[in-house]
Scaffold this motif. Sequence first.
Motif: not given
Length: 302
Positions: A66-77, A91-97
């Motif tokens: 089951p998939l787990q949810l996280a948030k990046d440094a900019q608050g994107h889930a 790696r976050s797909p929003w920040t690429n970091a």
Amino acid sequence: QADAAAPLRQLPPRRARAAAMSSPQLLAALDLMRRMPPARMEKSLEELVDLCPSLTDDLLNTVDQPLQLAKDAQGHAYLLCDYNRDGDSYRSPWTNAYDPPLDDGVLPSEKLRAMETVANDLFGSYREMYYCGGASSVYFWDIDGGDFAACVLFKREAEQLKKLKEGSWDAIHVVEVKVGARGKESSYKLTSTIMLRIGTDHGVDGGGGALNLSGSLTRQTEVSLMAADGAAHVANMGRTIEDMENRMRDTLQSIYFGKTKSVVNGLYKVGDYKTGGGASQQQKDDLARALQAELMGGLKKR
């Protein structure tokens, strides 16, 4: 989770798993996992890793969880999976970091990163239309010969409606794309896994009880379509995934709800069997409808 998992992710998903599954010990571990209750998948995997630490990376690469949810440094889930993992970082797909940060983390090429950005926006709209909420993430990576692959993830937690205690829908779609020459069709090989969990309390005429359903379904298909650029590849992937999800949803509805209704109709009895007492057909139908309505409540927005 060790850095050794990273090279596997550079292979096309099916090749990576095939390479990992050459060990008899791993095959035995996977055979054991298939026999464990789906509702305790994470716990079973954790216990198996404790028993065989040498199989940690192979099991994490092979067993869908089951998939787990996280948030990046900019608050994107964003959603976590093996395809955006490098060591202990994701790696976050929003920040690429990566989080925690990595100096040498694996990143998609500039061309694939542009496609990844478009795909996350596209499948975000798809998620809102089909799932009415939840979370989605898309990850791209390069493979040999100028081809590429992508992983499209969806997660939806069911709202607590009526007597529905819990419920979740996790969808993992892995696409291998063999890019065709100019004027030629490209090949899209899709492997989709859907994990469904439902927990509910139900009752008819003052009676009560608990019902827990959990399991997963995996299907694969391959199509060839024309694609002139990156946007066309993303659109082709979107249509293929949409068709697959609709077919799998129909199958799950038949397996979980249709079969449950059939079992209830065949087994539910009240009264004294010795005197021939039993539930009327109307009582059976009422119970079956009530059970099916509660189960469908968690997915009615799907």
